[in-house]
Design an enzyme around this catalytic site. Structure first.
Site, short mmCIF file in Angstrom:
data_model
loop_
_atom_site.label_atom_id
_atom_site.label_comp_id
_atom_site.label_asym_id
_atom_site.label_seq_id
_atom_site.Cartn_x
_atom_site.Cartn_y
_atom_site.Cartn_z
N ASP A 56 14.81 -0.83 1.20
CA ASP A 56 15.47 -0.98 2.50
C ASP A 56 16.47 -2.14 2.38
OD1 ASP A 56 15.79 -0.49 5.25
OD2 ASP A 56 14.21 -1.88 5.80
N GLU A 65 7.87 1.97 -6.12
CA GLU A 65 7.92 1.51 -4.73
C GLU A 65 8.21 2.68 -3.81
OE1 GLU A 65 7.02 -0.20 -2.44
OE2 GLU A 65 8.18 -2.04 -2.19
N ASP A 66 7.66 2.63 -2.62
CA ASP A 66 7.85 3.73 -1.67
C ASP A 66 9.27 3.81 -1.15
OD1 ASP A 66 7.57 1.33 -0.30
OD2 ASP A 66 6.08 2.05 1.12
N ARG A 104 -0.19 6.83 7.26
CA ARG A 104 -0.06 6.93 5.79
C ARG A 104 -0.56 8.27 5.28
NH1 ARG A 104 1.14 1.78 3.85
NH2 ARG A 104 0.13 0.03 4.87
N LYS A 110 0.82 -1.20 0.00
CA LYS A 110 0.00 0.00 0.00
C LYS A 110 0.86 1.26 0.00
CE LYS A 110 -3.42 -2.19 3.04
NZ LYS A 110 -3.99 -2.12 4.41
N PHE A 163 13.44 4.91 10.74
CA PHE A 163 12.12 4.44 10.32
C PHE A 163 11.22 5.65 10.05
CE2 PHE A 163 7.94 2.51 10.52
CZ PHE A 163 8.16 1.39 9.75
N ASP A 211 3.60 3.56 6.35
CA ASP A 211 2.86 3.34 7.60
C ASP A 211 3.74 2.79 8.72
OD1 ASP A 211 3.26 0.69 6.45
OD2 ASP A 211 1.89 -0.03 7.99
#
Ligand code: 5GP
Ligand code: MG
Length: 186
Positions: free
Chosen positions: A109, A105-106, A171, A48, A158, A165
């Site tokens: 990592d 993609e957000d 979000r 998401k 983070f 989220d």
């Protein structure tokens, strides 16, 4: 430092204005690449987290294109990737042979999720597969991944907001912020 009105956020990393500038630049790079003759762009929004990024990005790309969705999971509800990636939602489009695919993609990592997704797509007959990530945390990489269109490199913290989220919350923040470690017991 930009102000935050959310007391779970330690600081704002990227403001709405900075995000808009990044997305505008990425859209220009993507448009230049996919405007070459014969390209047939299919953007894949990885749910998401990429929801808001994809929505903003696609509206700045002035080319014929389609969008489809995939969802993978590796995180569970924590903040550390477990390396066990599953496809929760597959593409609606089954015949990919006519498309130049851009995975949106957000955040990149460890690379577990994207390496799995990119391999999965490359195994299907596609013309090309490229990767666009909003945020890249290179310090945390376990699997090397080539990024074709990159928004910003960030340090190992983070972050939430702009689609990202923690336990499905945050979000909707319009900026990218660093979550206070006490919120996730860090
Ligand atoms: P990877 O498989 O590369 O370790 O993790 C990729 C996924 O982990 C991202 O798509 C995102 O869902 C999640 N992730 C990694 N780092 C962060 C972070 O800083 N904040 C949030 N909210 N999600 C993250
Ligand atoms: Mg994600």
């Amino acid at each position: 430092m930009a102000e935050t009105n959310n007391n779970a956020i330690k600081s704002v990393l990227l403001t709405e204005k900075q995000l808009d500038e990044i997305v505008t630049r990425l859209a220009g790079e993507i448009e230049a690449h996919y405007s070459a003759p014969g390209k047939n762009l299919l953007m894949i929004c990885v749910l998401k987290g990429s929801l808001i990024f994809t929505a903003d990005l696609m509206r700045k790309i002035n080319l014929p294109m389609k969008v489809d969705f995939m969802q993978a999971s590796s995180y569970g509800s924590g903040t550390v990737s477990c390396g066990n990636v599953k496809i929760r939602l597959d593409l609606k489009e089954k015949d990919l042979s006519q498309y130049d695919i851009l995975v949106v993609e957000d955040i990149l990592d460890s690379g577990n999720t994207l390496s799995f997704l990119l391999n999965y797509l490359k195994e299907r007959a596609v013309r090309s597969v490229k990767l666009c990530v909003l945020l890249n945390k290179p310090e945390r990489r376990k699997i090397p991944i080539e990024v074709d269109f990159e928004g910003a490199k960030i340090a190992d913290e983070f972050v939430v907001g702009y689609g990202l989220d923690y336990n499905e919350q945050y979000r909707n923040l319009p900026y990218v912020g660093i979550l206070k470690p006490e919120v996730y017991g860090g």
